[in-house]
Motif scaffolding. Sequence first.
Motif, PDB file in Angstrom:
ATOM      1  N   ASN A  82       0.843  -1.194   0.000  1.00 23.96           N
ATOM      2  CA  ASN A  82       0.000   0.000   0.000  1.00 23.96           C
ATOM      3  C   ASN A  82       0.879   1.246   0.000  1.00 23.96           C
ATOM      4  O   ASN A  82       1.517   1.561   1.011  1.00 23.96           O
ATOM      5  CB  ASN A  82      -0.908  -0.007   1.239  1.00 23.96           C
ATOM      6  CG  ASN A  82      -1.757   1.245   1.351  1.00 23.96           C
ATOM      7  OD1 ASN A  82      -1.879   2.029   0.409  1.00 23.96           O
ATOM      8  ND2 ASN A  82      -2.357   1.442   2.512  1.00 23.96           N
ATOM      9  N   ILE A  83       0.925   1.972  -1.118  1.00 21.78           N
ATOM     10  CA  ILE A  83       1.685   3.220  -1.162  1.00 21.78           C
ATOM     11  C   ILE A  83       0.729   4.412  -1.337  1.00 21.78           C
ATOM     12  O   ILE A  83       1.074   5.417  -1.944  1.00 21.78           O
ATOM     13  CB  ILE A  83       2.749   3.205  -2.274  1.00 21.78           C
ATOM     14  CG1 ILE A  83       2.130   2.888  -3.626  1.00 21.78           C
ATOM     15  CG2 ILE A  83       3.855   2.228  -1.942  1.00 21.78           C
ATOM     16  CD1 ILE A  83       3.138   2.976  -4.766  1.00 21.78           C
ATOM     17  N   GLY A  84      -0.444   4.253  -0.734  1.00 20.09           N
ATOM     18  CA  GLY A  84      -1.405   5.350  -0.724  1.00 20.09           C
ATOM     19  C   GLY A  84      -1.705   5.840   0.671  1.00 20.09           C
ATOM     20  O   GLY A  84      -2.813   6.332   0.941  1.00 20.09           O
ATOM     21  N   ALA A 136     -11.614   0.473  -2.017  1.00 16.52           N
ATOM     22  CA  ALA A 136     -10.390   0.230  -2.790  1.00 16.52           C
ATOM     23  C   ALA A 136     -10.024  -1.242  -2.796  1.00 16.52           C
ATOM     24  O   ALA A 136      -9.491  -1.759  -3.788  1.00 16.52           O
ATOM     25  CB  ALA A 136      -9.242   1.056  -2.212  1.00 16.52           C
ATOM     26  N   ALA A 137     -10.324  -1.936  -1.694  1.00 11.33           N
ATOM     27  CA  ALA A 137      -9.889  -3.324  -1.567  1.00 11.33           C
ATOM     28  C   ALA A 137     -10.710  -4.273  -2.425  1.00 11.33           C
ATOM     29  O   ALA A 137     -10.175  -5.255  -2.956  1.00 11.33           O
ATOM     30  CB  ALA A 137      -9.967  -3.754  -0.103  1.00 11.33           C
ATOM     31  N   ARG A 142      -7.576  -8.087  -5.944  1.00 14.95           N
ATOM     32  CA  ARG A 142      -7.398  -9.157  -6.923  1.00 14.95           C
ATOM     33  C   ARG A 142      -6.081  -9.003  -7.667  1.00 14.95           C
ATOM     34  O   ARG A 142      -5.644  -9.932  -8.357  1.00 14.95           O
ATOM     35  CB  ARG A 142      -8.557  -9.135  -7.926  1.00 14.95           C
ATOM     36  CG  ARG A 142      -9.923  -9.372  -7.288  1.00 14.95           C
ATOM     37  CD  ARG A 142     -11.024  -9.344  -8.332  1.00 14.95           C
ATOM     38  NE  ARG A 142     -12.345  -9.538  -7.738  1.00 14.95           N
ATOM     39  CZ  ARG A 142     -13.476  -9.561  -8.426  1.00 14.95           C
ATOM     40  NH1 ARG A 142     -13.431  -9.375  -9.746  1.00 14.95           N
ATOM     41  NH2 ARG A 142     -14.624  -9.749  -7.816  1.00 14.95           N
ATOM     42  N   LEU A 143      -5.484  -7.839  -7.553  1.00 17.68           N
ATOM     43  CA  LEU A 143      -4.204  -7.580  -8.208  1.00 17.68           C
ATOM     44  C   LEU A 143      -3.063  -8.033  -7.317  1.00 17.68           C
ATOM     45  O   LEU A 143      -3.215  -8.216  -6.119  1.00 17.68           O
ATOM     46  CB  LEU A 143      -4.075  -6.085  -8.528  1.00 17.68           C
ATOM     47  CG  LEU A 143      -5.215  -5.481  -9.356  1.00 17.68           C
ATOM     48  CD1 LEU A 143      -5.024  -3.985  -9.491  1.00 17.68           C
ATOM     49  CD2 LEU A 143      -5.303  -6.141 -10.726  1.00 17.68           C
ATOM     50  N   ARG A 144      -1.902  -8.130  -7.856  1.00 16.35           N
ATOM     51  CA  ARG A 144      -0.735  -8.604  -7.122  1.00 16.35           C
ATOM     52  C   ARG A 144       0.327  -7.512  -7.059  1.00 16.35           C
ATOM     53  O   ARG A 144       0.521  -6.742  -7.986  1.00 16.35           O
ATOM     54  CB  ARG A 144      -0.134  -9.851  -7.809  1.00 16.35           C
ATOM     55  CG  ARG A 144      -1.096 -11.013  -7.942  1.00 16.35           C
ATOM     56  CD  ARG A 144      -1.517 -11.563  -6.593  1.00 16.35           C
ATOM     57  NE  ARG A 144      -2.441 -12.679  -6.701  1.00 16.35           N
ATOM     58  CZ  ARG A 144      -2.075 -13.943  -6.787  1.00 16.35           C
ATOM     59  NH1 ARG A 144      -0.794 -14.253  -6.794  1.00 16.35           N
ATOM     60  NH2 ARG A 144      -2.985 -14.895  -6.879  1.00 16.35           N
ATOM     61  N   ILE A 150       0.244   0.419  -7.562  1.00 17.12           N
ATOM     62  CA  ILE A 150      -0.137   1.477  -8.507  1.00 17.12           C
ATOM     63  C   ILE A 150      -1.558   1.955  -8.229  1.00 17.12           C
ATOM     64  O   ILE A 150      -1.857   3.153  -8.264  1.00 17.12           O
ATOM     65  CB  ILE A 150       0.014   0.977  -9.955  1.00 17.12           C
ATOM     66  CG1 ILE A 150       1.491   0.715 -10.273  1.00 17.12           C
ATOM     67  CG2 ILE A 150      -0.579   1.974 -10.938  1.00 17.12           C
ATOM     68  CD1 ILE A 150       1.728   0.045 -11.599  1.00 17.12           C
ATOM     69  N   VAL A 151      -2.455   1.019  -7.926  1.00 19.07           N
ATOM     70  CA  VAL A 151      -3.845   1.382  -7.649  1.00 19.07           C
ATOM     71  C   VAL A 151      -3.930   2.247  -6.390  1.00 19.07           C
ATOM     72  O   VAL A 151      -4.640   3.261  -6.359  1.00 19.07           O
ATOM     73  CB  VAL A 151      -4.708   0.120  -7.498  1.00 19.07           C
ATOM     74  CG1 VAL A 151      -6.098   0.469  -6.961  1.00 19.07           C
ATOM     75  CG2 VAL A 151      -4.828  -0.599  -8.830  1.00 19.07           C
TER      76      VAL A 151
END
Length: 466
Positions: A82-84, A136-137, A142-144, A150-151
């Motif tokens: 998590n970079i948000g 957001a989750a 579902r992404l890795r 990025i999301v």
Amino acid sequence: MTESASATDRVRQVVADHDAVKVALLLLGTYVLFTILVWNQNPDARLNAIANTLRLVTFFAAVYALLVLALNLHWGYTGLFNIGVAGFMAVGAYTYAIATRPVDPAISTQPAGLGLPIPVGVVLGMAVASVLGLLAALPALRLRADYFAIVTLGLSEIVRLSLQSSALDGFLRETFGIGTGGGAGIRVDPGIDEPLRALFYAGGSRADGVTPLGEAVFGITDDLALLGVGGGIRQSVVINWAYVLFLAVFVLAFYWVLSRIGKSPFGRVLKAIREDELVANALGKNVNLVKIKVFMIGCALMGLGGILWQGSQGSFSPTPQFLPVITFYIFVAMMIGGSGSNTGSVLGAIVFAGLLFEAPRRFGAFVRQQFSADANPATVIDAVGGLLSGNVDTFVVYITETRIAALQFVLLGVVLVLLMQRRPEGLLGHRIEEAAAVDLSVRPERTGGTGGSGGAAAADGGETDE
């Protein structure tokens, strides 16, 4: 010689066995360093300067510790990149500000609020940050790895730019009677530290008079002389120190909660997901549900961290308080301390906030005092020319007067490179834990015969994930 070595070994053992001792020693060393750096900056008010500097360092160490602990739940425990973080901080802080601002603001240019009590505003801020984490989750988990990162980064920027939008602010004012302040930011009224100020001032401000507690405390600190250093400590510094101690309580609470989570069956599932999500799923764990739960919990804690940090600043705006670089700082602090370790998160926050963030700035002023120069060179050519001609003072003044901020990031880069080479797991990285909740290497002697089932149960006892 043997007794001295034995005493040293005992001290090392105590430090190794007690996390509180590690934190206390690092904090003490940081205080000593900053006391030296600011000792001669203001001789007429030396004690107040030292107290205020140590307060500022402790404040940044505490707020970064809160956010690093929250991020550690995502990345250190579960492996969620998590970079948000800055976005969830902003949501929590803005929700608190809008919820607690008066319905009829004294400043017409500022948006109105809901006029809710401070505790309600805090709970709402955490809840909205948690709900945003849920939204957001649901698609993003579902992404890795890097795609998920990025999301979350994109979501953080969407939040920041939306809060900075004057169009959104105008829409909220016309439709709901509230607003975000747009690019001008929003005032926090009342601040999250308002209850603490009320302990010292009757109406929350100095003009309203001093409470009995304030009279007792200020009677000591106003004319305090310590170790031959007099001049007293300003009342504003004393009140700010009270808020720092309040933050320390939250750091302990975060630490306790995350430690309990990490040692619970739910925490062991998180670590299993971090190590190998496919294996955890094959063992019957609902990986997606667990990841959604932990993401919501971490986002709520990040929202609370944003409230406790920015809610005491009087006002804030999307830029620069919630830029992506804030998330970068928090990740750096976690890398220094070691992902997966709550104690490492606190140590990393102290090292980053004190030694890497504030120390270079103070060091520049400290070095500047050791030299004298008649003029401050305007360009690096003038500075180097003075150095070649034997005028060291000119070069030192040029470097430390206004260019120390650039050296700060150089130092940060050097530390990261050395850390990745020498100790990539950080100071206290615990990325490899035993799966069992008890030490299986120690088995009690069987007392029920040679092969009774009771003896096996006693030897293999402990918690399970069920």
